[in-house]
Design a protein around this motif. Structure first.
Motif, mmCIF file in Angstrom:
data_model
loop_
_atom_site.group_PDB
_atom_site.id
_atom_site.type_symbol
_atom_site.label_atom_id
_atom_site.label_comp_id
_atom_site.label_asym_id
_atom_site.label_seq_id
_atom_site.Cartn_x
_atom_site.Cartn_y
_atom_site.Cartn_z
ATOM 1 N N ASN A 1006 12.357 -59.430 31.677
ATOM 2 C CA ASN A 1006 13.239 -58.264 31.682
ATOM 3 C C ASN A 1006 13.158 -57.442 30.407
ATOM 4 O O ASN A 1006 13.942 -56.526 30.204
ATOM 5 N N PHE A 1007 12.219 -57.794 29.509
ATOM 6 C CA PHE A 1007 12.093 -57.057 28.262
ATOM 7 C C PHE A 1007 11.236 -55.805 28.404
ATOM 8 O O PHE A 1007 11.129 -55.018 27.470
ATOM 9 N N ALA A 1008 10.610 -55.624 29.538
ATOM 10 C CA ALA A 1008 9.749 -54.453 29.722
ATOM 11 C C ALA A 1008 10.585 -53.177 29.671
ATOM 12 O O ALA A 1008 11.755 -53.153 30.087
ATOM 13 N N SER A 1009 9.984 -52.116 29.143
ATOM 14 C CA SER A 1009 10.699 -50.843 29.002
ATOM 15 C C SER A 1009 11.201 -50.340 30.344
ATOM 16 O O SER A 1009 12.328 -49.854 30.459
ATOM 17 N N SER A 1010 10.362 -50.446 31.358
ATOM 18 C CA SER A 1010 10.759 -49.921 32.670
ATOM 19 C C SER A 1010 11.952 -50.684 33.237
ATOM 20 O O SER A 1010 12.841 -50.098 33.868
ATOM 21 N N VAL A 1011 11.988 -52.001 33.002
ATOM 22 C CA VAL A 1011 13.093 -52.813 33.526
ATOM 23 C C VAL A 1011 14.390 -52.442 32.830
ATOM 24 O O VAL A 1011 15.443 -52.261 33.461
ATOM 25 N N ILE A 1012 14.332 -52.332 31.499
ATOM 26 C CA ILE A 1012 15.543 -51.984 30.739
ATOM 27 C C ILE A 1012 16.042 -50.605 31.157
ATOM 28 O O ILE A 1012 17.246 -50.398 31.364
ATOM 29 N N LEU A 1013 15.109 -49.662 31.251
ATOM 30 C CA LEU A 1013 15.494 -48.302 31.649
ATOM 31 C C LEU A 1013 16.139 -48.306 33.041
ATOM 32 O O LEU A 1013 17.159 -47.647 33.271
ATOM 33 N N GLN A 1014 15.533 -49.082 33.947
ATOM 34 C CA GLN A 1014 16.075 -49.134 35.311
ATOM 35 C C GLN A 1014 17.496 -49.698 35.320
ATOM 36 O O GLN A 1014 18.377 -49.206 36.025
ATOM 37 N N LYS A 1015 17.716 -50.733 34.494
ATOM 38 C CA LYS A 1015 19.056 -51.337 34.428
ATOM 39 C C LYS A 1015 20.075 -50.339 33.904
ATOM 40 O O LYS A 1015 21.210 -50.263 34.403
ATOM 41 N N VAL A 1016 19.699 -49.568 32.894
ATOM 42 C CA VAL A 1016 20.634 -48.631 32.266
ATOM 43 C C VAL A 1016 20.980 -47.500 33.217
ATOM 44 O O VAL A 1016 22.152 -47.186 33.461
ATOM 45 N N VAL A 1017 19.948 -46.845 33.762
ATOM 46 C CA VAL A 1017 20.217 -45.678 34.600
ATOM 47 C C VAL A 1017 20.830 -46.062 35.938
ATOM 48 O O VAL A 1017 21.405 -45.220 36.626
ATOM 49 N N ASN A 1018 20.716 -47.341 36.298
ATOM 50 C CA ASN A 1018 21.343 -47.773 37.539
ATOM 51 C C ASN A 1018 22.865 -47.760 37.438
ATOM 52 O O ASN A 1018 23.567 -47.478 38.407
ATOM 53 N N VAL A 1019 23.385 -48.058 36.227
ATOM 54 C CA VAL A 1019 24.841 -48.131 36.065
ATOM 55 C C VAL A 1019 25.418 -46.871 35.441
ATOM 56 O O VAL A 1019 26.630 -46.661 35.501
ATOM 57 N N ALA A 1020 24.615 -46.037 34.825
ATOM 58 C CA ALA A 1020 25.160 -44.850 34.167
ATOM 59 C C ALA A 1020 24.200 -43.677 34.338
ATOM 60 O O ALA A 1020 22.977 -43.836 34.268
ATOM 61 N N ASN A 1021 24.751 -42.515 34.543
ATOM 62 C CA ASN A 1021 23.980 -41.292 34.748
ATOM 63 C C ASN A 1021 23.629 -40.701 33.388
ATOM 64 O O ASN A 1021 24.241 -39.745 32.926
ATOM 65 N N VAL A 1022 22.624 -41.292 32.711
ATOM 66 C CA VAL A 1022 22.237 -40.867 31.368
ATOM 67 C C VAL A 1022 20.824 -40.304 31.390
ATOM 68 O O VAL A 1022 20.032 -40.563 32.307
ATOM 69 N N GLY A 1023 20.525 -39.539 30.339
ATOM 70 C CA GLY A 1023 19.183 -39.015 30.191
ATOM 71 C C GLY A 1023 18.356 -39.873 29.252
ATOM 72 O O GLY A 1023 18.895 -40.579 28.398
ATOM 73 N N VAL A 1024 17.052 -39.825 29.394
ATOM 74 C CA VAL A 1024 16.153 -40.639 28.579
ATOM 75 C C VAL A 1024 15.599 -39.789 27.436
ATOM 76 O O VAL A 1024 15.131 -38.662 27.655
ATOM 77 N N VAL A 1025 15.673 -40.314 26.235
ATOM 78 C CA VAL A 1025 15.135 -39.626 25.060
ATOM 79 C C VAL A 1025 13.779 -40.241 24.728
ATOM 80 O O VAL A 1025 13.681 -41.474 24.608
ATOM 81 N N PRO A 1026 12.742 -39.431 24.575
ATOM 82 C CA PRO A 1026 11.424 -39.996 24.219
ATOM 83 C C PRO A 1026 11.497 -40.761 22.909
ATOM 84 O O PRO A 1026 12.166 -40.338 21.967
#
Length: 1044
Positions: A1006-1026
């Protein structure tokens, strides 16, 4: 030492006989005679030596042991002289424990306590709030009239203390002083009036308790604090909530019109026939009021509803009695579920709750019918609980459920608890009288019980059958014959007397059996119970009048036996009957009517609930439990015919609303309009919401008054530099924001100022109560402050308010550089809005902008289950798209499904129950939905930046269903796109204000960037900063624009 102890124990009266048996024995024995029993003596000697030690550690240890003795119920009064010497100790911990000890024994050792009064007076000015409060508690515990002036002065000073904990103890001391010297009532009322205006939730419950003890009839003291108490109620301590709710219940019954008169319109029209036109107009207004509840009445009902979820049974019971006594009958049903929940508590709580449910279920059966099975008796229930549950089941019995209840009662009759079994038989009898359809069934069942082996069951059955036969004029000769045969085997006096009474009443229907029964009972007359003897005399008299040939001699024999009986009641009855039925020269005129007197038709007994006459007592009170008026009980008054003037409650509240609620609304429409005309318009437009809005700005109003003149120059200077940096965005969002947003902005502004001005206070209790204080209302100086504030706004309207708003908005949003959704207050004239068209709050606004959602979860939530909706099912989800109904609203999509085989017509949103400030844009009505059909509609809801539930009714042509939508926190956010550089800049400006950090343990996959990002945006409507680093993930968001 032993002789002194013996003298004390002799005087103490054995209050702790069981606990102190060893100590008492040790004092009688010579010193050292019993090593085991003299240990307590030596322990006390050791404690005295430790208290006289020069070491604080020894004194502290001794005080801890002494307080431990008190907690166990042991007598530590002989240590009073040694303890009181340490009252002036410089060690705070020792002083606290000494005060705890003195509060316990100051009343018993008044003379010694009086010697330390000067120390207590000095302690009242101690820097430590706990010491000040403890000193006041000890001082008020010394019950000596001579120190009343000192106590009064101490209470006055403590009532103005900066610490809410000390003010709370001042309220407690008021009650003690009043009981000591009732003549101080007027001065104490002044202090109560002052403390009622207190902003702290810590004080509210205690001062209302003092009010209830000292001057419960002074309702005028509550008027100006009514709304504040309603708003603070949720945050007050539990026992304070109970006191406040009971007081507000009494208040509501005197100030509001009854909400139960909705069906009286036709009667009123008939009565109005002879009234004049003016009187008819007045009465027409009165008839309208029950349909439009007073906003303050509604405020109380709404603010107490969440307390039904309280963990404290007393709070739930208090809210239940409030709803029962003052809420509309259609809304009182919500308390039933909470009361049933309390039945899982211990038996004492169950007993009180069941008593109140028994009273309620007599008048409103429908409230508890859905929970019928919750009142079924369990084998582990104590007898008192079982009988109360039986009472409730009887009250809830009707034609629909009586068959189920009778099967349940059959099981109860077999119980080993004989008192419970007897009560069950009485219950069956009551059901038979109240529900005529099952009368014969119940009677036959009771006759079957006559063959039971248990004598108590048989006896109780006989008594109940006797009542049922008396109520039914139908001839039941067979049952009477069967009961006559049981007379030989039944020994319970009440049952024997009931059988004899039945045979006597129906002696003409059983002419062969009655004389034989009289013969048998004449043999055992001398050994019978007094109750049975009286019925034998009655039976003999009735048979003498109807069948004198067979029973004349037998009756005279019984009368002769009764003439010499030991009981004077039986002797008197015998003489009376002899003179009445046996004619002689001394017989009076009544002898001619003897037959009519003895064989007259008797009225049927009325089987009523023992709780029927308890409803005139307030539910949840001791008087209701005891069914008698207890000392200190305050009766609920009847509803007034005409509601008293409501302006007595909103004078100060409305003034505050003028100051802090959207003052700019009137200015925007009429810039030249004066202050008071503006407030009148405000009052008309927001009558029901003035309470909560005024509460938010009250505390900060004092700070703004103090700092207003000094801050104005700084504000203008700061805003001058900042306003040039961000013009256009402020004006753009000023238009987008509605009128109502200025309320929220003002709240945020003033709360930020009040937090800054109060940051220097060091008291921990003051800090803990600052949140609740910010919601309360200010004192009476608000009127003058309001007028001053209005004048200042008038003079600074061109520039200062605008620039000040921009500055504070930046501070409140914690984002001074870029805030695309932050909007200023609409308290601006049209010319100023035009001047602001070019303003921009951020030089980097082109870089930071609201973006499209990164991910839209497909999870749906059940809005209406098909079983609850009678075939109509509804689900909702959050599409994370801009709402077309308004930029302040969250878009919600609802899917409606028809799971029936019939068409569902006219699906629409009915009544809405939304919290204060929340708004909802509903979908257009759906004419029809075909069987197995489905349709998706959109609604917009302004949740006001909170996760409060939006409650409304989803209606069809025939039904309405209550549904709720509660948003997850993550759906209230807007995603923002920005560069990593801008993100770091924004992050640097947020440091030290709102920071939250935590450690999350995750699996390696679960340390992969895509997994973490998926977990975050699944629970909150946030934007991703490069991010330039692989192990760093940044997200940026804004709140929905409903609140900056």
């Amino acid at each position: 030492m032993s002789s002194n102890s013996f003298a004390y124990n002799e005087q103490s009266g054995g209050g702790e006989a069981t606990e102190l048996g060893q100590e008492a024995t040790s004092t009688i024995s010579p010193s050292g005679a019993f090593g085991l029993f003299s240990s307590d003596m030596k322990k006390n000697e050791d404690l005295k030596q430790m208290l006289e030690s020069n070491k604080d550690s020894a004194k502290l240890d001794a005080m801890k042991r002494i307080v431990g003795m008190i907690a166990k119920g042991k007598n530590a009064s002989e240590l009073f002289p040694a303890v009181v010497k340490n009252v002036a100790s410089k060690n705070i911990e020792i002083k606290k424990l000494v005060y705890v000890y003195l509060v316990r024994y100051a009343e018993e050792q008044q003379d010694l306590a009086l010697l330390s009064i000067s120390t207590f007076q000095r302690a009242l000015k101690d820097p430590n709030q706990l010491i000040r409060a403890s000193a006041l508690r000890v001082l008020s515990s010394i019950r000596v009239p001579i120190i009343v002036p000192i106590m009064m002065l101490a209470i006055k000073e403590a009532s103005a203390d900066l610490s809410p904990y000390v003010r709370k103890n001042a309220a407690h001391a008021i009650q003690k002083l009043y009981s000591l010297d009732p003549e101080q009532k007027e001065m104490l009322i002044e202090i109560i009036e002052k403390l009622l205006k207190d902003k702290s939730t810590l004080v509210a419950g205690s001062v209302v308790m003092a009010f209830e003890e000292v001057c419960p009839d002074r309702i005028d003291l509550i008027h100006k604090n009514y709304r504040k108490l309603c708003n603070l109620l949720v945050d007050v301590e539990e026992w304070g909530q109970v006191v406040i709710i009971h007081m507000l219940t009494r208040y509501a019954r005197t100030q509001f019109v009854s909400p139960w008169k909705e069906g009286d319109g036709l009667e009123d029209n008939e009565k109005d026939f002879y009234d004049s036109d003016e009187e008819q107009k007045e009465k027409a207004d009165k008839r309208k009021r029950p349909y439009t509840m007073d906003p303050d009445h509604r405020l109380l009902i709404r603010n107490t509803k969440p307390l039904l979820q309280s963990r404290n049974a007393a709070v739930v019971m208090a809210v239940a009695q409030l709803y029962w006594h003052i809420a509309p009958k259609s809304e009182a049903g919500i308390i039933s579920k909470s009361l049933v929940r309390l039945l899982r508590s211990n038996r004492e709580v169950q007993y009180i709750v069941l008593q109140n449910i028994a009273t309620m279920s007599i008048q409103r059966k429908g409230m508890f019918e859905p929970y019928l099975k919750s009142f079924y008796v369990r084998s582990t229930d104590p007898t008192m609980i079982k009988i109360l549950k039986l009472e409730i089941l009887t009250n809830l019995a009707n034609e629909a459920n009586i068959s189920t209840l009778l099967r349940e009662f059959q099981t109860y009759v077999k119980s080993q608890d004989k008192q419970f079994a007897a009560a069950t038989i009485q219950t069956i009898g009551r059901c038979a009288t109240s529900i005529t359809e099952v009368s014969d069934t119940c009677l036959n069942g009771l006759v079957c019980l006559l063959s039971n082996r248990d004598e108590i069951v048989v006896a109780e059955s006989v008594v109940v059958i006797k009542k049922l036969l008396q109520m039914q004029p139908i001839q039941h000769g067979e049952i009477i014959k069967h009961m006559a045969k049981l007379l030989d085997s039944i020994t319970v006096p009440v049952a024997r007397a009931s059988i004899l009474w039945l045979i006597g009443e129906n002696c003409e229907r059983v002419p062969k059996i009655a004389p034989d029964v009289l013969r048998k009972t004449a043999k055992s007359f001398t050994s019978e119970d007094d109750l049975v003897k009286l019925q034998i005399l009655n039976l003999g008299a009735k048979l003498y009048l109807t069948n004198s040939k067979q029973t004349k001699l037998l009756t005279q024999y019984i009368l002769n036996l009764g003439k010499y009986d030991q009981n004077y009641d039986i002797r008197d009855r015998t003489r009376f009957i002899r003179q009445l039925i046996v004619p002689n020269e001394k017989s009076g005129a009544l002898s001619k009517y003897a037959k009519k007197i003895f064989l007259a038709q008797k009225p049927a007994p009325l089987l009523e609930s023992p709780f029927k006459d308890r409803d005139h007592f307030q539910l949840g009170t001791l008087s209701h439990t005891l069914n008698t008026k207890a000392t200190g009980y305050l009766e609920l008054s009847n509803w007034p015919e005409v509601a008293p003037d409501p302006s007595v409650r909103n004078v100060e509240v409305i003034e505050l609303a003028k100051e802090w609620t959207p003052a700019g609304k009137a200015k925007k429409e009429n810039p030249d309009e004066k202050f008071y005309s503006e407030s009148e318009e405000e009052e008309d437009s927001s009558e029901s919401s003035s309470d909560s809005e005024s509460a938010s700005g009250s505390e900060s109003g004092e700070d703004e008054e103090e700092d207003h003149s000094g801050d104005s120059g700084e504000d203008s200077g700061e805003s001058g530099s900042e306003s040039e940096a961000g013009k256009g965005r402020a004006a753009k969002h000023a238009k987008a924001r509605g009128k109502g947003d200025s309320k929220d902005v003002d709240k945020e502004k003033e709360n930020s100022k009040s937090s800054e001005s109060s940051s220097g206070e060091s008291s921990s209790i003051e800090e803990s109560s600052s949140d609740s204080e910010s919601e309360s209302e200010s004192e009476s100086e608000s009127e003058s402050r309001t007028i001053t504030k209005a004048k200042e706004k008038k003079t600074k309207q061109d520039r200062n308010p605008l620039t000040k708003d921009v500055s504070l908005l930046d501070l409140d949003d914690f984002n001074p550089v870029s805030s695309p959704v932050v909007l200023p207050t609409p308290a601006l004239s049209p010319s100023l809005i035009a001047d602001l068209e070019g303003l921009n709050l951020s030089a980097t606004s082109s870089v930071i902008s609201v973006s499209t959602p990164v991910f839209v979860p497909g999870k749906t939530h059940v809005l209406l289950h098909r079983m609850s909706g009678k075939g109509l099912a509804a689900h909702y989800f959050f599409p994370r798209q801009p709402c077309i109904f308004g930029d302040k609203m969250v878009s919600v999509q609802i899917t409606l499904n028809n799971t029936t085989d019939q068409k569902i017509e006219n699906i629409h949103v009915g009544g809405k129950k939304l919290p204060m400030g929340m708004q909802m844009h509903v979908f257009n009505p759906i004419e029809s939905l075909e069987p197995a059909g489905s349709i998706t509609v959109s609604v917009g809801i302004d949740f006001c930046d909170s996760t409060q539930t939006a409650s409304f009714q989803l209606c069809t042509k025939d039904d309405c269903f209550s549904v709720n939508i509660q948003p997850p926190v993550g759906e209230l956010l807007l995603p923002v796109a920005m560069s990593e550089k801008d993100f770091k800049k924004e992050q640097g400006m947020l440091s030290g204000m709102n920071e939250t950090s935590t450690t999350i343990i995750a699996a390696p996959q679960n340390f992969a960037s895509s997994v973490i990002l998926q977990k975050v945006v699944n629970v909150a409507n946030v934007g991703v900063v490069p991010s330039g680093q692989d192990n760093v993930h940044r997200n940026y968001l804004h709140r929905q624009p409903s609140k900056p």
